[in-house]
Design a protein around this motif. Structure first.
Motif, PDB file in Angstrom:
ATOM      1  N   LYS A 148     -10.404  -5.251  -6.479  1.00  0.00           N
ATOM      2  CA  LYS A 148     -11.136  -4.014  -6.189  1.00  0.00           C
ATOM      3  C   LYS A 148     -10.332  -2.778  -6.591  1.00  0.00           C
ATOM      4  N   THR A 149      -9.018  -2.823  -6.379  1.00  0.00           N
ATOM      5  CA  THR A 149      -8.182  -1.642  -6.611  1.00  0.00           C
ATOM      6  C   THR A 149      -7.282  -1.744  -7.845  1.00  0.00           C
ATOM      7  N   GLY A 150      -7.037  -2.970  -8.330  1.00  0.00           N
ATOM      8  CA  GLY A 150      -6.109  -3.165  -9.437  1.00  0.00           C
ATOM      9  C   GLY A 150      -4.657  -3.180  -9.007  1.00  0.00           C
ATOM     10  N   ILE A 151      -4.412  -3.200  -7.712  1.00  0.00           N
ATOM     11  CA  ILE A 151      -3.037  -3.256  -7.199  1.00  0.00           C
ATOM     12  C   ILE A 151      -2.537  -4.695  -7.299  1.00  0.00           C
ATOM     13  N   ILE A 152      -1.368  -4.838  -7.904  1.00  0.00           N
ATOM     14  CA  ILE A 152      -0.768  -6.153  -8.131  1.00  0.00           C
ATOM     15  C   ILE A 152       0.567  -6.210  -7.409  1.00  0.00           C
ATOM     16  N   GLU A 153       0.845  -7.349  -6.806  1.00  0.00           N
ATOM     17  CA  GLU A 153       2.155  -7.600  -6.234  1.00  0.00           C
ATOM     18  C   GLU A 153       2.789  -8.739  -7.021  1.00  0.00           C
ATOM     19  N   ILE A 154       3.968  -8.478  -7.567  1.00  0.00           N
ATOM     20  CA  ILE A 154       4.722  -9.500  -8.286  1.00  0.00           C
ATOM     21  C   ILE A 154       6.076  -9.637  -7.607  1.00  0.00           C
ATOM     22  N   ASN A 155       6.283 -10.783  -6.996  1.00  0.00           N
ATOM     23  CA  ASN A 155       7.559 -11.085  -6.323  1.00  0.00           C
ATOM     24  C   ASN A 155       8.040  -9.930  -5.446  1.00  0.00           C
ATOM     25  N   GLY A 156       7.098  -9.368  -4.667  1.00  0.00           N
ATOM     26  CA  GLY A 156       7.440  -8.315  -3.706  1.00  0.00           C
ATOM     27  C   GLY A 156       7.366  -6.903  -4.245  1.00  0.00           C
ATOM     28  N   GLU A 157       7.202  -6.715  -5.531  1.00  0.00           N
ATOM     29  CA  GLU A 157       7.091  -5.372  -6.120  1.00  0.00           C
ATOM     30  C   GLU A 157       5.611  -5.028  -6.306  1.00  0.00           C
ATOM     31  N   ILE A 158       5.236  -3.789  -5.999  1.00  0.00           N
ATOM     32  CA  ILE A 158       3.844  -3.347  -6.067  1.00  0.00           C
ATOM     33  C   ILE A 158       3.621  -2.529  -7.347  1.00  0.00           C
ATOM     34  N   ILE A 159       2.585  -2.908  -8.087  1.00  0.00           N
ATOM     35  CA  ILE A 159       2.204  -2.226  -9.331  1.00  0.00           C
ATOM     36  C   ILE A 159       0.746  -1.814  -9.167  1.00  0.00           C
ATOM     37  N   MET A 160       0.380  -0.626  -9.634  1.00  0.00           N
ATOM     38  CA  MET A 160      -0.992  -0.143  -9.458  1.00  0.00           C
ATOM     39  C   MET A 160      -1.387   0.763 -10.619  1.00  0.00           C
ATOM     40  N   PRO A 161      -2.688   1.056 -10.718  1.00  0.00           N
ATOM     41  CA  PRO A 161      -3.110   2.014 -11.750  1.00  0.00           C
ATOM     42  C   PRO A 161      -2.287   3.308 -11.623  1.00  0.00           C
ATOM     43  N   GLY A 162      -1.850   3.841 -12.762  1.00  0.00           N
ATOM     44  CA  GLY A 162      -1.027   5.047 -12.768  1.00  0.00           C
ATOM     45  C   GLY A 162       0.465   4.785 -12.628  1.00  0.00           C
ATOM     46  N   TYR A 163       0.851   3.531 -12.534  1.00  0.00           N
ATOM     47  CA  TYR A 163       2.250   3.124 -12.399  1.00  0.00           C
ATOM     48  C   TYR A 163       3.024   3.620 -13.620  1.00  0.00           C
ATOM     49  N   THR A 164       4.169   4.248 -13.385  1.00  0.00           N
ATOM     50  CA  THR A 164       4.938   4.841 -14.473  1.00  0.00           C
ATOM     51  C   THR A 164       6.229   4.068 -14.738  1.00  0.00           C
ATOM     52  N   PHE A 165       6.844   4.393 -15.858  1.00  0.00           N
ATOM     53  CA  PHE A 165       8.131   3.789 -16.165  1.00  0.00           C
ATOM     54  C   PHE A 165       9.171   4.200 -15.124  1.00  0.00           C
ATOM     55  N   GLU A 166       9.053   5.413 -14.586  1.00  0.00           N
ATOM     56  CA  GLU A 166       9.973   5.850 -13.526  1.00  0.00           C
ATOM     57  C   GLU A 166       9.803   4.981 -12.285  1.00  0.00           C
ATOM     58  N   ASP A 167       8.556   4.607 -11.958  1.00  0.00           N
ATOM     59  CA  ASP A 167       8.326   3.677 -10.845  1.00  0.00           C
ATOM     60  C   ASP A 167       9.034   2.351 -11.130  1.00  0.00           C
ATOM     61  N   PHE A 168       8.898   1.867 -12.366  1.00  0.00           N
ATOM     62  CA  PHE A 168       9.516   0.605 -12.768  1.00  0.00           C
ATOM     63  C   PHE A 168      11.038   0.670 -12.634  1.00  0.00           C
ATOM     64  N   ARG A 169      11.612   1.808 -12.978  1.00  0.00           N
ATOM     65  CA  ARG A 169      13.081   1.959 -12.888  1.00  0.00           C
ATOM     66  C   ARG A 169      13.598   1.762 -11.477  1.00  0.00           C
ATOM     67  N   ASN A 170      12.740   1.936 -10.479  1.00  0.00           N
ATOM     68  CA  ASN A 170      13.142   1.792  -9.080  1.00  0.00           C
ATOM     69  C   ASN A 170      12.864   0.401  -8.517  1.00  0.00           C
ATOM     70  N   THR A 171      12.637  -0.579  -9.397  1.00  0.00           N
ATOM     71  CA  THR A 171      12.362  -1.943  -8.942  1.00  0.00           C
ATOM     72  C   THR A 171      13.530  -2.873  -9.272  1.00  0.00           C
ATOM     73  N   LYS A 172      13.482  -4.057  -8.686  1.00  0.00           N
ATOM     74  CA  LYS A 172      14.494  -5.075  -8.986  1.00  0.00           C
ATOM     75  C   LYS A 172      14.346  -5.615 -10.403  1.00  0.00           C
ATOM     76  N   PHE A 173      13.202  -5.347 -11.057  1.00  0.00           N
ATOM     77  CA  PHE A 173      12.974  -5.825 -12.415  1.00  0.00           C
ATOM     78  C   PHE A 173      13.714  -4.994 -13.460  1.00  0.00           C
ATOM     79  N   TYR A 174      14.085  -3.775 -13.100  1.00  0.00           N
ATOM     80  CA  TYR A 174      14.723  -2.878 -14.068  1.00  0.00           C
ATOM     81  C   TYR A 174      16.139  -3.352 -14.376  1.00  0.00           C
ATOM     82  N   LYS A 175      16.390  -3.567 -15.668  1.00  0.00           N
ATOM     83  CA  LYS A 175      17.711  -4.019 -16.130  1.00  0.00           C
ATOM     84  C   LYS A 175      18.170  -3.157 -17.308  1.00  0.00           C
ATOM     85  N   GLY A 176      17.848  -1.867 -17.275  1.00  0.00           N
ATOM     86  CA  GLY A 176      18.266  -0.967 -18.343  1.00  0.00           C
ATOM     87  C   GLY A 176      17.287  -0.891 -19.504  1.00  0.00           C
TER      88      GLY A 176
END
Length: 131
Positions: A7-35
């Motif tokens: 309904k909303t497009g909100i996704i949870e992947i291994n505890g991290e929340i991703i949603m419409p409008g998600y930015t690269f800056e949001d990604f930088r603040n996750t455990k997935f960010y490795k530079g």
């Protein structure tokens, strides 16, 4: 674990929340960010589980906003020459979750695709531009 709210497009992947409008800056603040730089495709090192299936996930950003998450089922090894068979697996996974090979929502769409140029099958979760 991977969950999506259709309904909303909100996704949870291994505890991290991703949603419409998600930015690269949001990604930088996750455990997935490795530079990563946010310009090239970003493949997540962790596998994600949906039901009984395991997937690898990749993020695609356009103008620093998430455009698409591409997931590939890795439950079975498929020879390079037979990659098209993975599309049938993906179509069945979508069907078992009540979805067609391409389903549309207010926030975007989900579709099972085969890219003959790259010889890769994936399920793509695509967000509408400007969300």
């Amino acid at each position: 674990m991977m969950k999506i709210d259709l309904k909303t497009g909100i996704i949870e992947i291994n505890g991290e929340i991703i949603m419409p409008g998600y930015t690269f800056e949001d990604f930088r603040n996750t455990k997935f960010y490795k530079g990563q730089d946010g310009i090239r495709i970003i493949r997540i090192n962790d596998t994600a589980q949906i039901g009984e299936n395991k997937f690898i996930a990749s993020f695609f950003f356009r103008n620093k906003v998430l455009y698409m998450i591409s997931i590939i089922c890795v439950d079975v090894e498929i020879p390079f020459s037979e990659e098209i068979k993975r599309k049938n697996i993906h179509d069945n996974i979508l069907k078992n979750n009540g979805l067609a090979p391409e389903s549309f929502f207010d926030w975007g769409n989900i579709k099972s695709v085969y890219d003959p140029k790259g010889n890769v099958c994936s399920i793509n979760i695509i967000y509408n531009a400007g969300m």
